[in-house]
Design a protein around this motif. Sequence first.
Motif, PDB file in Angstrom:
ATOM      1  N   PHE A   1     122.856 -24.362  72.389  1.00  0.00           N
ATOM      2  CA  PHE A   1     122.129 -23.672  71.338  1.00  0.00           C
ATOM      3  C   PHE A   1     122.019 -24.599  70.135  1.00  0.00           C
ATOM      4  O   PHE A   1     122.789 -25.522  69.970  1.00  0.00           O
ATOM      5  CB  PHE A   1     122.849 -22.369  70.950  1.00  0.00           C
TER       6      PHE A   1
ATOM      7  N   ALA B   1     120.014 -24.959  65.876  1.00  0.00           N
ATOM      8  CA  ALA B   1     119.444 -24.253  64.733  1.00  0.00           C
ATOM      9  C   ALA B   1     118.263 -23.380  65.161  1.00  0.00           C
ATOM     10  O   ALA B   1     117.411 -23.797  65.932  1.00  0.00           O
ATOM     11  CB  ALA B   1     119.009 -25.258  63.676  1.00  0.00           C
ATOM     12  N   LYS B   2     118.220 -22.181  64.632  1.00  0.00           N
ATOM     13  CA  LYS B   2     117.219 -21.179  65.024  1.00  0.00           C
ATOM     14  C   LYS B   2     116.006 -21.253  64.104  1.00  0.00           C
ATOM     15  O   LYS B   2     116.135 -21.283  62.884  1.00  0.00           O
ATOM     16  CB  LYS B   2     117.857 -19.797  64.939  1.00  0.00           C
ATOM     17  N   PHE B   3     114.812 -21.279  64.690  1.00  0.00           N
ATOM     18  CA  PHE B   3     113.575 -21.326  63.904  1.00  0.00           C
ATOM     19  C   PHE B   3     113.295 -19.961  63.284  1.00  0.00           C
ATOM     20  O   PHE B   3     113.480 -18.916  63.905  1.00  0.00           O
ATOM     21  CB  PHE B   3     112.397 -21.734  64.785  1.00  0.00           C
ATOM     22  N   LEU B   4     112.801 -19.988  62.038  1.00  0.00           N
ATOM     23  CA  LEU B   4     112.481 -18.755  61.326  1.00  0.00           C
ATOM     24  C   LEU B   4     111.065 -18.803  60.777  1.00  0.00           C
ATOM     25  O   LEU B   4     110.680 -19.784  60.140  1.00  0.00           O
ATOM     26  CB  LEU B   4     113.443 -18.558  60.148  1.00  0.00           C
TER      27      LEU B   4
ATOM     28  N   LYS C   1     111.247 -13.396  59.469  1.00  0.00           N
ATOM     29  CA  LYS C   1     112.617 -13.607  59.934  1.00  0.00           C
ATOM     30  C   LYS C   1     113.466 -14.291  58.863  1.00  0.00           C
ATOM     31  O   LYS C   1     114.655 -14.009  58.733  1.00  0.00           O
ATOM     32  CB  LYS C   1     112.609 -14.434  61.221  1.00  0.00           C
TER      33      LYS C   1
ATOM     34  N   GLU D   1     116.912 -12.801  57.524  1.00  0.00           N
ATOM     35  CA  GLU D   1     118.152 -13.566  57.665  1.00  0.00           C
ATOM     36  C   GLU D   1     118.774 -13.862  56.300  1.00  0.00           C
ATOM     37  O   GLU D   1     120.004 -13.905  56.160  1.00  0.00           O
ATOM     38  CB  GLU D   1     117.894 -14.874  58.410  1.00  0.00           C
TER      39      GLU D   1
ATOM     40  N   LYS E   1     126.919 -19.479  57.516  1.00  0.00           N
ATOM     41  CA  LYS E   1     125.514 -19.695  57.853  1.00  0.00           C
ATOM     42  C   LYS E   1     124.757 -20.345  56.694  1.00  0.00           C
ATOM     43  O   LYS E   1     125.113 -20.187  55.531  1.00  0.00           O
ATOM     44  CB  LYS E   1     124.848 -18.380  58.250  1.00  0.00           C
TER      45      LYS E   1
ATOM     46  N   VAL F   1     114.848 -22.904  59.114  1.00  0.00           N
ATOM     47  CA  VAL F   1     115.808 -22.908  60.215  1.00  0.00           C
ATOM     48  C   VAL F   1     117.104 -22.258  59.755  1.00  0.00           C
ATOM     49  O   VAL F   1     117.481 -22.347  58.581  1.00  0.00           O
ATOM     50  CB  VAL F   1     116.100 -24.334  60.731  1.00  0.00           C
TER      51      VAL F   1
ATOM     52  N   ASP G   1     124.151 -22.158  62.112  1.00  0.00           N
ATOM     53  CA  ASP G   1     125.366 -21.350  62.256  1.00  0.00           C
ATOM     54  C   ASP G   1     126.569 -22.277  62.438  1.00  0.00           C
ATOM     55  O   ASP G   1     126.671 -22.989  63.436  1.00  0.00           O
ATOM     56  CB  ASP G   1     125.227 -20.414  63.459  1.00  0.00           C
TER      57      ASP G   1
ATOM     58  N   ASP H   1     128.544 -22.055  65.668  1.00  0.00           N
ATOM     59  CA  ASP H   1     127.926 -22.572  66.886  1.00  0.00           C
ATOM     60  C   ASP H   1     128.302 -24.052  66.982  1.00  0.00           C
ATOM     61  O   ASP H   1     128.011 -24.837  66.087  1.00  0.00           O
ATOM     62  CB  ASP H   1     126.414 -22.410  66.809  1.00  0.00           C
TER      63      ASP H   1
ATOM     64  N   ASP I   1     125.864 -26.651  66.087  1.00  0.00           N
ATOM     65  CA  ASP I   1     125.387 -26.638  64.699  1.00  0.00           C
ATOM     66  C   ASP I   1     126.439 -27.095  63.698  1.00  0.00           C
ATOM     67  O   ASP I   1     126.119 -27.346  62.534  1.00  0.00           O
ATOM     68  CB  ASP I   1     124.956 -25.215  64.301  1.00  0.00           C
TER      69      ASP I   1
END
Length: 259
Positions: free
Chosen positions: A11, A13-16, A20, A24, A104, A125, A128, A131, A134
């Motif tokens: 996993f 970094a999550k795209f935003l 979103k 977040e 975060k 992005v 976390d 994670d 990350d």
Amino acid sequence: MLNRNHINIQFMAKFLNTRKAVSEMEDLIRNAGEKLILISPYLRLSKDFKELLTYRNSKDKITTVIFGKSYLKPDEMSFLQELRFVILKYNEDLHAKCYVNEDKMIITSLNLYEFSMANNKEMGVLIDKNDQTDAQLFEDAFKEVDYINETSKRFEFSTVIKQTDEKPVKKSETPISYKPSGKYVSTSALSKEMKISSKELFAKFEKLGLIQKNFDEWELTKRGEKMGGQVKNGQYGQYIAWAENIKDVIDAPADALPF
């Protein structure tokens, strides 16, 4: 043939997108423990974000807010003054937008600015710390957050703030008569009709006291509203529209306008 036992799923970094990112950011503030740093060049908090900061303040938890534009609207300044546990800092070179608690971090193009959250197309992005993939990224980015924090100056509310309140305009003894008529067009479209640049036309409207600059956005003044200006929604967000006959009075002295 793939051996599923050897597939290594990682996993990162999550795209935003805009929606979103806002969601977040709310969770990041709500779930923050003792550490919360909000870095945003522009500040104009929505009702939801004010409620989150007020709730956090009631728990005696410190929030550090770092911004980069010395202009604060009076109501924004008043709200922040009332929050005992908010530390407000100023950095004139700030352009980064980053929001971080213990676990975060959100790095994004999105300011803590209500209009941007509701109208602009933004990206970012979510990182976390818990994670494993990350963790190092979080630590590297936090070093820069810490540097920005340490090199930013504590903002004093006694600092002279640029006011956007309209100044009284002396009325001419022979004011002109004006009533909006014709179709409504944007300032840019009107500038083409008048064969001048949109920059020049915006300057004329500002000189007449019909619009004012708020951060990087033009907004109508009360006088502009009385002169028929309207805020409309377009494909690329909101814009100010005028009745076509506004061009008949655009070069009149400010004190000759009827309002």
